[in-house]
Design a protein around this motif. Structure first.
Motif, PDB file in Angstrom:
ATOM      1  N   GLY A   1      -4.616  66.375 -17.942  1.00 54.19           N
ATOM      2  CA  GLY A   1      -4.677  66.307 -19.400  1.00 54.19           C
ATOM      3  C   GLY A   1      -3.621  67.128 -20.107  1.00 54.19           C
ATOM      4  O   GLY A   1      -3.545  67.138 -21.342  1.00 54.19           O
ATOM      5  N   HIS A   2      -2.778  67.829 -19.337  1.00 57.02           N
ATOM      6  CA  HIS A   2      -1.763  68.709 -19.935  1.00 57.02           C
ATOM      7  C   HIS A   2      -0.549  67.901 -20.377  1.00 57.02           C
ATOM      8  O   HIS A   2      -0.045  67.057 -19.640  1.00 57.02           O
ATOM      9  CB  HIS A   2      -1.336  69.761 -18.914  1.00 57.02           C
ATOM     10  N   ILE A   3      -0.081  68.142 -21.607  1.00 62.60           N
ATOM     11  CA  ILE A   3       1.168  67.543 -22.099  1.00 62.60           C
ATOM     12  C   ILE A   3       2.191  68.651 -22.267  1.00 62.60           C
ATOM     13  O   ILE A   3       1.914  69.694 -22.868  1.00 62.60           O
ATOM     14  CB  ILE A   3       0.953  66.791 -23.431  1.00 62.60           C
ATOM     15  N   ASN A   4       3.373  68.434 -21.702  1.00 62.41           N
ATOM     16  CA  ASN A   4       4.437  69.432 -21.760  1.00 62.41           C
ATOM     17  C   ASN A   4       5.631  68.850 -22.493  1.00 62.41           C
ATOM     18  O   ASN A   4       5.944  67.669 -22.335  1.00 62.41           O
ATOM     19  CB  ASN A   4       4.857  69.809 -20.333  1.00 62.41           C
ATOM     20  N   HIS A   5       6.313  69.668 -23.294  1.00 58.06           N
ATOM     21  CA  HIS A   5       7.567  69.211 -23.896  1.00 58.06           C
ATOM     22  C   HIS A   5       8.713  70.051 -23.349  1.00 58.06           C
ATOM     23  O   HIS A   5       8.600  71.265 -23.192  1.00 58.06           O
ATOM     24  CB  HIS A   5       7.514  69.249 -25.430  1.00 58.06           C
ATOM     25  N   TRP A   6       9.801  69.360 -23.017  1.00 57.22           N
ATOM     26  CA  TRP A   6      10.969  69.976 -22.376  1.00 57.22           C
ATOM     27  C   TRP A   6      12.193  69.760 -23.244  1.00 57.22           C
ATOM     28  O   TRP A   6      12.387  68.671 -23.805  1.00 57.22           O
ATOM     29  CB  TRP A   6      11.255  69.324 -21.026  1.00 57.22           C
ATOM     30  N   ASP A   7      13.039  70.771 -23.325  1.00 59.97           N
ATOM     31  CA  ASP A   7      14.368  70.581 -23.903  1.00 59.97           C
ATOM     32  C   ASP A   7      15.236  69.961 -22.819  1.00 59.97           C
ATOM     33  O   ASP A   7      15.397  70.547 -21.739  1.00 59.97           O
ATOM     34  CB  ASP A   7      14.941  71.922 -24.370  1.00 59.97           C
TER      35      ASP A   7
ATOM     36  N   LEU B   1      -6.815  62.871 -17.435  1.00 57.44           N
ATOM     37  CA  LEU B   1      -5.520  62.229 -17.213  1.00 57.44           C
ATOM     38  C   LEU B   1      -4.927  61.607 -18.479  1.00 57.44           C
ATOM     39  O   LEU B   1      -5.607  60.860 -19.183  1.00 57.44           O
ATOM     40  CB  LEU B   1      -5.696  61.162 -16.124  1.00 57.44           C
ATOM     41  N   VAL B   2      -3.656  61.929 -18.758  1.00 59.38           N
ATOM     42  CA  VAL B   2      -2.932  61.331 -19.888  1.00 59.38           C
ATOM     43  C   VAL B   2      -2.234  60.081 -19.357  1.00 59.38           C
ATOM     44  O   VAL B   2      -1.301  60.167 -18.574  1.00 59.38           O
ATOM     45  CB  VAL B   2      -1.906  62.308 -20.492  1.00 59.38           C
ATOM     46  N   SER B   3      -2.719  58.904 -19.772  1.00 56.35           N
ATOM     47  CA  SER B   3      -2.252  57.667 -19.138  1.00 56.35           C
ATOM     48  C   SER B   3      -1.027  57.050 -19.818  1.00 56.35           C
ATOM     49  O   SER B   3      -0.288  56.304 -19.191  1.00 56.35           O
ATOM     50  CB  SER B   3      -3.387  56.645 -19.082  1.00 56.35           C
ATOM     51  N   SER B   4      -0.811  57.361 -21.103  1.00 51.07           N
ATOM     52  CA  SER B   4       0.316  56.730 -21.802  1.00 51.07           C
ATOM     53  C   SER B   4       0.710  57.562 -23.010  1.00 51.07           C
ATOM     54  O   SER B   4      -0.145  58.164 -23.668  1.00 51.07           O
ATOM     55  CB  SER B   4      -0.082  55.312 -22.233  1.00 51.07           C
ATOM     56  N   MET B   5       2.014  57.602 -23.298  1.00 50.23           N
ATOM     57  CA  MET B   5       2.516  58.335 -24.467  1.00 50.23           C
ATOM     58  C   MET B   5       3.696  57.594 -25.079  1.00 50.23           C
ATOM     59  O   MET B   5       4.481  56.973 -24.373  1.00 50.23           O
ATOM     60  CB  MET B   5       3.008  59.732 -24.066  1.00 50.23           C
ATOM     61  N   VAL B   6       3.804  57.704 -26.395  1.00 50.98           N
ATOM     62  CA  VAL B   6       4.936  57.106 -27.105  1.00 50.98           C
ATOM     63  C   VAL B   6       5.099  57.860 -28.426  1.00 50.98           C
ATOM     64  O   VAL B   6       4.157  58.498 -28.900  1.00 50.98           O
ATOM     65  CB  VAL B   6       4.685  55.584 -27.314  1.00 50.98           C
ATOM     66  N   ILE B   7       6.286  57.790 -29.009  1.00 50.62           N
ATOM     67  CA  ILE B   7       6.533  58.505 -30.272  1.00 50.62           C
ATOM     68  C   ILE B   7       6.690  57.484 -31.394  1.00 50.62           C
ATOM     69  O   ILE B   7       7.444  56.512 -31.269  1.00 50.62           O
ATOM     70  CB  ILE B   7       7.773  59.403 -30.138  1.00 50.62           C
ATOM     71  N   ASN B   8       5.953  57.691 -32.493  1.00 51.38           N
ATOM     72  CA  ASN B   8       5.982  56.728 -33.603  1.00 51.38           C
ATOM     73  C   ASN B   8       7.028  57.101 -34.659  1.00 51.38           C
ATOM     74  O   ASN B   8       7.722  58.119 -34.537  1.00 51.38           O
ATOM     75  CB  ASN B   8       4.578  56.560 -34.212  1.00 51.38           C
ATOM     76  N   GLU B   9       7.121  56.271 -35.699  1.00 56.65           N
ATOM     77  CA  GLU B   9       8.162  56.470 -36.704  1.00 56.65           C
ATOM     78  C   GLU B   9       7.916  57.708 -37.566  1.00 56.65           C
ATOM     79  O   GLU B   9       8.820  58.170 -38.268  1.00 56.65           O
ATOM     80  CB  GLU B   9       8.268  55.222 -37.599  1.00 56.65           C
TER      81      GLU B   9
ATOM     82  N   SER C   1      -0.711  59.661 -27.845  1.00 58.92           N
ATOM     83  CA  SER C   1      -1.086  59.706 -26.431  1.00 58.92           C
ATOM     84  C   SER C   1      -2.507  59.206 -26.250  1.00 58.92           C
ATOM     85  O   SER C   1      -3.353  59.355 -27.138  1.00 58.92           O
ATOM     86  CB  SER C   1      -0.969  61.143 -25.904  1.00 58.92           C
ATOM     87  N   CYS C   2      -2.759  58.611 -25.098  1.00 61.14           N
ATOM     88  CA  CYS C   2      -4.131  58.200 -24.780  1.00 61.14           C
ATOM     89  C   CYS C   2      -4.458  58.658 -23.366  1.00 61.14           C
ATOM     90  O   CYS C   2      -3.573  58.828 -22.532  1.00 61.14           O
ATOM     91  CB  CYS C   2      -4.321  56.693 -24.938  1.00 61.14           C
ATOM     92  N   GLY C   3      -5.748  58.892 -23.130  1.00 61.62           N
ATOM     93  CA  GLY C   3      -6.128  59.430 -21.829  1.00 61.62           C
ATOM     94  C   GLY C   3      -7.480  58.956 -21.357  1.00 61.62           C
ATOM     95  O   GLY C   3      -8.211  58.256 -22.062  1.00 61.62           O
TER      96      GLY C   3
END
Length: 609
Positions: free
Chosen positions: A344-350, A367-375, A381-383
């Motif tokens: 369930g952990h989401i990480n952001h990387w440079d 579990l994080v099954s899918s991610m996308v960035i909107n406008e 994200s969904c899990g």
């Protein structure tokens, strides 16, 4: 089309509550190492973003340790296999492989002359072994324990000694060589988690679940003192590590503190308070030259600051569980990678530096099954916790108000213009507008698996079982099924689907190992099939130029395809060795990002001919 592995954002240590985690140090002082799943991760201690990964074990690796020479590493897994391999070559060639016993290897140490290797763990009636590193021949048996041995340590100089710590609450002292049982010490009242000799061999320490640390004479094994008199920590002590000059000892505990002890005066000179959360329990530590490291139950690696015990100098973060979802974002020239894992952990990387952190606040619990960035620059994200979350990327935090509970488990999510989001769930497709449910379709007649949103914002493609892709149109705030159904021509399951950035083409991957491309303007005419994968194709990602796309599969391969020529393909083998590729995305036209069950994020530089 040459490719080059340009960056590895390594996984964190794999940790377990109440179990000590061994972290090994390079005798030259350059690197440290630990294990996660089937991998041994070697990191530069000064620049931990520089990492190397050894993935030749067939089973989960528990521990790895450098030889005193620094030229070899011995690593042991849960099956009892010991592999001794070269550190000087990038290929890490195998020197020897042994199986001293069948069962979990918990700890490894080398003799000071590089000639012997000692291992401890849990075999059938055998809890450890000491053998010649180059022949595997035994130099005596480890006796005196009735339960699993957690830790083992060599006296680094002659006369050689070996000490062990066990779940039977005892520490056993051996003379060597040949190995000879001398006596057992029963000072601990609970599991002995760690035993470690000082660098000069004059003393050794034992640490236990009872919160106690004992110091013994290195030559005869006689008790010198108990640190902190009654107790060293208020919780179990899982690891100890001696200072380079052997005057001080670092200890890591389940009471969420790490302490530096002055051994002569028997006093704690520094206490590092690591937090108040259960994940702040400390399970491992290493004192290497000027660096003091500890490992939290979260898997985070803490660089401790003697001048400011309340705040680490740095915390190395990342994933410790398999990565299941990935998306990228470029904003004002800043290139970011977002990855979601099994826990369930989401990480952001440079992208350029690897600097990273998790999102703040309470997020997914599974579990994080899918991610996308909107406008709106939100991470959608969904899990498997049945939620869809909208997280602000400027603040990099979860927002409880922007969390939607789904009726059934969501599998995949896609976003389009106008605030629309489409979520495919088990037996259901849900349309959201401005973070609210506005429409749902049930009784589909098929099981949806993946969804893609056309850049034009009207058409949505949903892939599922039966080898079909179903097209829907957004009308007002509803989804209407189109007459057009795309057929892959075989009874397979669609695993991923993606429109090219220019919207001209829809590419689809499937269990049948084939990648299929449809031309949108030609009423979704099937344009080409692309062949190359040996197993199920799991993911697809388009290059920003809309002329190339990459696919990753269960075969561990990544293919980069040229849209205009199905035969012009380029293969990257062993992308994440011994693991399949779980996700793929392009950071820019020449940078591909891949993730896998090894919990690592890799960047590849791609040069087109």
């Amino acid at each position: 089309m040459p490719h080059e592995l340009s960056k590895v954002f390594a996984s964190l240590p794999q940790v377990e509550r109440g179990v000590s985690k061994v972290i090994g140090g390079d005798p030259k002082g350059i690197n440290f190492l630990y294990t996660n799943s089937k991998s041994v991760i070697i990191r530069n201690i000064e620049h931990p973003g520089i990492a190397d990964i050894y993935t030749e074990h067939a089973h989960q690796v528990q521990v790895a340790q450098y030889a005193p020479s620094g030229y070899y590493i011995a690593s042991g897994d849960i099956s009892g296999k010991i592999r001794i391999w070269d550190t000087t070559q990038k290929e890490h060639l195998l020197k020897y492989e042994y199986q001293p016993f069948s069962g979990v290897i918990k700890d490894i140490c080398w003799s000071g002359d590089n000639q012997k290797v000692a291992v401890a763990g849990e075999g059938k009636q055998i809890f450890g072994a000491v053998f010649q590193w180059d022949t595997g021949s035994t130099v005596g048996t480890l006796s005196g324990h009735s339960k699993i041995v957690n830790s083992i340590s060599f006296k680094p100089d002659r006369p050689f000694r070996v000490v062990t710590g066990s779940d039977d609450f005892s520490t056993v002292f051996f003379e060597a060589f040949p190995l000879k049982f001398k006596h057992a010490m029963s000072n601990h009242s609970m599991f002995v988690n760690c035993v470690r000799y000082s660098h000069n061999g004059t003393k050794f320490a034992s640490a236990g679940t009872d919160g106690k640390i004992f110091i013994y004479d290195g030559k005869d094994g006689n008790l010198i003192c108990a640190l902190g008199e009654v107790k060293a920590h208020n919780g179990g002590v899982y690891a100890v590590s001696w200072s380079p000059d052997d005057t001080q000892l670092l200890s890591a505990s389940g009471d969420k503190t790490v302490k530096i002890w002055d051994v002569e005066t028997n006093s704690a000179v520094t206490t590092f308070t690591m937090g108040s959360d259960v994940l702040d329990q400390q399970l491992g530590c290493l004192w290497q030259q000027n660096y003091l490291l500890s490992i939290s139950l979260s898997g985070y690696i803490n660089y401790l600051d003697k001048t400011n015990p309340s705040k680490p100098l740095r915390i190395v973060k990342g994933h410790s569980k398999s990565i299941q979802s990935l998306t990228v974002h470029t904003n004002d020239g800043n290139r970011s990678i977002y990855s979601g894992s099994h826990d369930g952990h989401i990480n952001h990387w440079d992208g350029p530096t690897g600097e990273n952190d998790g999102l703040a606040g309470k997020g997914h619990t599974n579990l994080v099954s899918s991610m996308v960035i909107n406008e709106s620059t939100e991470l959608v994200s969904c899990g498997m916790d049945d939620t869809v979350r909208f997280s602000n990327l400027i603040k990099k935090e979860y927002n409880a108000q922007d969390t939607l509970k789904m009726d059934t488990q969501p599998k995949n999510v896609a976003v389009g213009p106008g605030g629309f989001t489409v979520v495919v769930c088990i037996e259901q497709i849900v349309l959201l507008k401005d973070k609210k449910k506005v429409f749902a379709i049930e009784n589909l007649g098929y099981e949806p698996e993946t969804v893609a949103f056309h850049p034009g914002g009207v058409t949505v493609a949903v892939g599922g079982n039966g080898g079909k892709i179903h097209l829907y149109s957004i009308q007002g705030t509803t989804l209407q099924k189109n007459d057009c159904v795309l057929d892959l021509g075989s009874d397979t399951v669609v695993t991923d689907a993606a429109y090219s950035p220019d919207g001209a083409v829809l590419a689809v991957t499937a269990v049948n190992k084939i990648v299929t491309v449809f031309t949108v303007a030609d009423e979704y005419k099937k344009e080409n099939d692309y062949y190359g994968h040996h197993a199920k194709v799991a993911c697809i990602g388009w290059s920003p130029d809309s002329q190339h796309f990459a696919t990753g599969g269960m075969d561990g391969l990544v293919f980069i395809w040229t849209l205009s020529d199905p035969h012009k393909r380029f293969k990257i083998s062993d992308t994440h060795r011994l693991y399949h590729v779980s996700c793929i995305a392009w950071l820019d036209e020449h940078t591909l990002v891949t993730t896998s069950h090894d919990a690592c994020v890799k960047q590849w530089t791609i040069t087109f001919n």
